[in-house]
Every structure is written in structure tokens, then in C-alpha cells.
Write an enzyme that holds these catalytic residues in place. Structure first.
Site, short mmCIF file in Angstrom:
data_model
loop_
_atom_site.label_atom_id
_atom_site.label_comp_id
_atom_site.label_asym_id
_atom_site.label_seq_id
_atom_site.Cartn_x
_atom_site.Cartn_y
_atom_site.Cartn_z
N TYR A 1 0.87 -1.45 -0.52
CA TYR A 1 -0.04 0.01 0.05
C TYR A 1 0.98 1.08 -0.33
O TYR A 1 -0.23 2.41 -0.54
CB TYR A 1 -0.83 -0.22 1.12
CG TYR A 1 -1.88 -1.21 1.28
CD1 TYR A 1 -2.44 -2.16 -0.05
CD2 TYR A 1 -2.88 -1.11 2.37
CE1 TYR A 1 -2.55 -2.95 0.50
CE2 TYR A 1 -3.52 -2.18 2.81
CZ TYR A 1 -3.78 -3.42 1.49
OH TYR A 1 -5.25 -4.20 1.53
N LYS B 1 4.36 -14.86 2.79
CA LYS B 1 4.01 -16.35 1.72
C LYS B 1 5.70 -16.59 0.96
O LYS B 1 5.76 -16.00 -0.70
CB LYS B 1 2.93 -15.33 0.70
CG LYS B 1 3.04 -15.99 -1.29
CD LYS B 1 2.04 -16.99 -0.86
CE LYS B 1 1.54 -17.78 -2.11
NZ LYS B 1 1.01 -18.77 -1.91
N ASP C 1 -2.39 -18.32 2.66
CA ASP C 1 -3.63 -18.46 1.74
C ASP C 1 -4.00 -19.94 2.57
O ASP C 1 -5.57 -19.84 3.33
CB ASP C 1 -3.52 -19.94 0.78
CG ASP C 1 -1.69 -19.58 -0.02
OD1 ASP C 1 -1.26 -20.38 1.11
OD2 ASP C 1 -1.70 -20.71 -0.39
N ASP D 1 -4.58 -6.92 6.85
CA ASP D 1 -5.59 -5.96 5.98
C ASP D 1 -6.70 -6.97 5.88
O ASP D 1 -8.23 -7.27 6.12
CB ASP D 1 -5.69 -5.11 4.60
CG ASP D 1 -7.10 -4.46 4.51
OD1 ASP D 1 -7.36 -4.32 4.99
OD2 ASP D 1 -6.61 -3.66 3.10
N ASP E 1 -10.33 -8.41 8.75
CA ASP E 1 -11.87 -8.57 8.50
C ASP E 1 -12.12 -9.95 8.21
O ASP E 1 -13.49 -9.10 8.64
CB ASP E 1 -12.28 -7.81 6.93
CG ASP E 1 -11.69 -6.78 6.89
OD1 ASP E 1 -11.98 -6.24 7.95
OD2 ASP E 1 -12.02 -5.89 6.40
#
Ligand code: NAD
Length: 361
Positions: free
Chosen positions: A146, A195, A227, A251, A255
Site C-alpha cells: 500500500y 507467502k 492462503d 488487512d 476482516d
């Protein structure tokens, strides 16, 4: 002890829910013999209305000079509020991003806890929930995809968009230290999510986290690919204590974890810098649809105040007392409208605050 707490009520339901959190903090002062001085600061739409901008230097300086900041939520209804006629850099949300940056808040903490009393709100099957879950996601907040360089180029009529995911070892080290420190106050397990089978930034992440872990021999470290983590959160959420991860993964995972608890009005959060300073706020927004009606659930903000006691003021006993008071109120069958279920007593924002404050012992 004496502490200075900055209060940012914000917009929508913000003033109502912050008022209840303050009530609970005042009760903590009475019971435990502390003294809190509050300073009200403007941010978001409330600041636009007075100063024409969502964040002022005064708010930043006052926040910096306090021990911690407790915030409601900012923003309005994008379709009807005049704040959204302004250019993006002048809208309420720009104030929030601005203050996080100005205060160097690089660590975001989002707990996901399942209250037995609210089990029905959890979308998972009973066998997945087991004895419940109690985890905290520690997300890096100021680096990664980001904040990396980005551009869109066009060659031979074909557009290509490029976003850059980069982390340096210092950025990884400081967030890893936060996660291990927090795990030390909890069940002493860190799951670092990356990852590393694909990304260089993840391989560096993993090696720095392993290095930091050497300083915390009593804490168990495990690595998990992002994942797999997304699956495990709905398969067996009870396995997690502290999840440590980079900005974008955090992020999405935070959620997902909050949806698994099922009740938005219950979810607290904290953003911390390198010292013990932090900004504490509920995970939900300013709920303009119910603002001023006295029906908003103040529990997420009250639990954010408990995090403030624990992480910024180092008052663990007091934080435990607030969390226990919330648990007792739920056990006694009191609910705000958003978490109401059959056989319970529906109460408004102020009454919920009173009931929790009464139970702080
Ligand atoms: P929201 O979280 O404000 O509301 C979503 C739904 O949940 C609404 O129906 C609302 O009534 C309900 N809800 C939220 N909090 C509640 C509470 N404590 N008690 C009872 N019900 C509650 O999300 P939204 O409607 O998408 O956003 C509204 C505004 O909030 C927007 O301007 C958005 O930008 C802003 N926002 C701010 C923050 C923040 O301050 N950190 C975070 C998210 C959204």
C-alpha cells in the site's frame, strides 16, 4: 498514577460511544486510584466543520503530548454528507490516514474474541468453534504494497499497472518485536503469516522474525502461508493466539477474523508506535444511519479503552477488570439492538455504558 488521554469523538455515533468509554475509564480511576486528564480533539468531519480541514497541527501536537488517544470513528454518509463534495485529500478519511502517519503508528492490533454468550452470531458450525477462540492480529500498517511505488504505463496501446511490495529488515523487526511482546502478555504463541514460497519480501520477513524469536525463548513461533491461514481461520480459529503479518495480508485476514466473531459492535482495535503510545478505536465506522438515536453499541469502544489501559498505560489488572465487566453484562443478559437475541434485555448506548461501569471492580 496520573495519565493524559486525548479523546477524539469524531463523527456519527462517535461522541455517544466515546462518552460511554470515558464513563468506564472514570470508574477505573475511582476503583484503582488513578487520575485521567482528558483533552478533546477534533478529527474528520467534526474538524472540517470547525477548521475546514480534517486534521490540524493542533490535533497532532496535542495527541503527541498525551499518553494515548481514544477515538470514536470518523466519516459520514458519502451520498448525503457535504464532506464528500470536497476533494479526497480534504475528506474525513484523509484526517485518519494523516494522524496515523503523523504519529508513526506502524502496528495495528485487531483482537477477534468469541463471547460464549454471542456464539449464535458466529457464522461457523459448532464443531469448528469448539471452546471458542481468542486471537489478536498484529498487522504492519505503514509499509508493503500500500505504500510502495506504483505507476501505470502504456506501451504499444497496452496498459500495465505496477504496485511494489517492499519491506526492509528494520520495518519487519519492529513489528515482530511488538507481536512477541504482546504474545508474552497472552498465551505465548506467535503465528507469522507470509507467502515465503513465492515472495522475496516474505522470505526476508521469515528470516527476520526467526531472528527476533531468539530473544523470546518462552514464546512458540510457527510460520503459516497466507492462503493456509485464510482457510485455518474458518476451519480451526481456536489454534491462534497472536497472528503476525504484513500490511495487505493483515488487512484481509483481520476482516475475515472479525466476520467470524459475527458482531461488528464488539470489535476493538489499536494502532501503536515504537513507544508505548497508541491510538485506540473500534473497528466499525461512524454508523451515520443510527447516529444520535442512543442505540449504538459502545462495547467495541469500551474494549478499545481496555486495550489502551493494557498496551499504553501498562495497567493489565485494570484492563482485565473492564473486559470482565463486559463479559458479566453479557452474561447478565443485557444487549444493545445489534447483538440482541431472544430472552435478553435490550438497552441503549448510555445504559450499556452504565451497566459495564457498575461492574468494574
Ligand atoms: P459502519 O461500520 O459505520 O456501519 C455498518 C453497519 O453496522 C451500519 O448498519 C451501522 O449501523 C452498524 N454499526 C456499526 N457500528 C455499530 C455499533 N457500534 N452499534 C450498532 N451498530 C453499528 O460502516 P459504513 O456504514 O460503511 O461507514 C460509515 C462511515 O464510517 C463512512 O464514512 C466510513 O468511511 C466510516 N468509517 C470509519 C472508520 C474509522 O473511523 N476508522 C472505519 C470504517 C468506516
Amino acid at each position: 498514577m496520573s495519565y493524559k488521554i486525548a479523546l477524539i469523538c469524531g463523527d456519527g455515533i462517535g461522541p455517544e460511544i466515546v462518552n460511554e468509554a470515558r464513563k468506564v475509564l472514570d470508574k477505573v480511576c475511582d476503583v484503582y486510584g488513578h487520575s485521567f486528564t482528558y483533552k478533546n480533539l477534533l478529527l474528520g468531519g467534526a474538524s472540517i466543520d470547525v477548521h475546514g480541514v480534517p486534521l490540524t497541527e493542533e490535533t497532532i501536537e496535542e495527541a503527541k503530548s498525551s499518553d494515548a488517544v481514544l477515538m470514536g470513528s470518523i466519516g459520514g454518509d458519502a451520498k448525503t454528507s457535504p464532506w464528500y463534495q470536497l476533494e479526497p485529500s480534504k475528506r474525513p478519511e484523509a484526517g485518519l490516514l494523516g494522524i496515523r502517519k503523523a504519529l508513526n503508528l506502524f502496528a495495528n492490533l485487531r483482537p477477534a474474541y468469541l463471547y460464549q454468550e454471542l456464539k449464535d452470531a458466529c457464522p461457523l458450525k459448532e464443531e469448528r468453534i469448539g471452546d471458542g477462540f481468542d486471537m489478536i492480529i498484529v498487522r504492519e500498517l505503514t509499509g508493503g504494497l500500500y505504500f510502495g511505488e506504483r505507476k501505470t504505463v502504456e506501451e504499444n496501446g497496452v496498459k500495465t499497472a505496477i504496485d511494489t511490495l517492499s519491506y526492509n529488515e528494520n520495518e519487519i523487526r519492529r513489528i515482530a518485536i511488538k507481536a512477541f511482546e504482546i504474545a508474552g502478555k497472552r498465551r505465548k504463541k506467535v503465528t507469522s503469516v507470509d507467502k515465503a514460497n513465492v515472495l522475496d519480501s516474505s522470505r526476508l520477513w521469515r528470516s527476520v522474525v526467526e531472528d527476533v524469536a531468539k530473544d523470546y525463548p518462552d514464546i512458540t513461533l510457527e510460520h503459516m502461508l497466507v492462503d493456509n491461514c485464510a482457510m485455518q481461520l474458518v476451519h480451526n480459529p481456536g489454534q491462534f493466539d497472536v497472528i503476525l503479518t504484513e500490511n495487505m495480508f493483515g488487512d484481509i485476514l483481520s476482516d475475515e477474523a472479525s466476520m467470524v466473531t459475527g458482531s461488528i459492535g464488539m470489535l476493538s482495535s489499536a494502532s501503536l508506535n515504537e513507544t508505548s503510545f497508541g491510538l485506540y478505536e473500534p473497528s466499525h465506522g461512524s454508523a451515520p444511519d443510527i447516529a444520535g438515536k442512543g442505540i449504538a453499541n459502545p462495547i467495541a469502544t469500551i474494549l478499545s479503552a481496555a486495550m489502551l489501559l493494557r498496551y499504553s498505560l501498562n495497567l493489565d489488572k485494570e484492563a482485565d477488570a473492564v473486559e470482565k465487566a463486559v463479559q458479566e453484562v453479557l452474561k447478565d443478559g443485557y444487549r444493545t439492538g445489534d447483538i440482541m437475541s431472544e430472552g435478553c434485555t435490550c438497552v441503549g448506548t448510555a445504559q450499556m455504558g452504565d451497566l459495564i461501569a457498575e461492574r468494574v471492580k
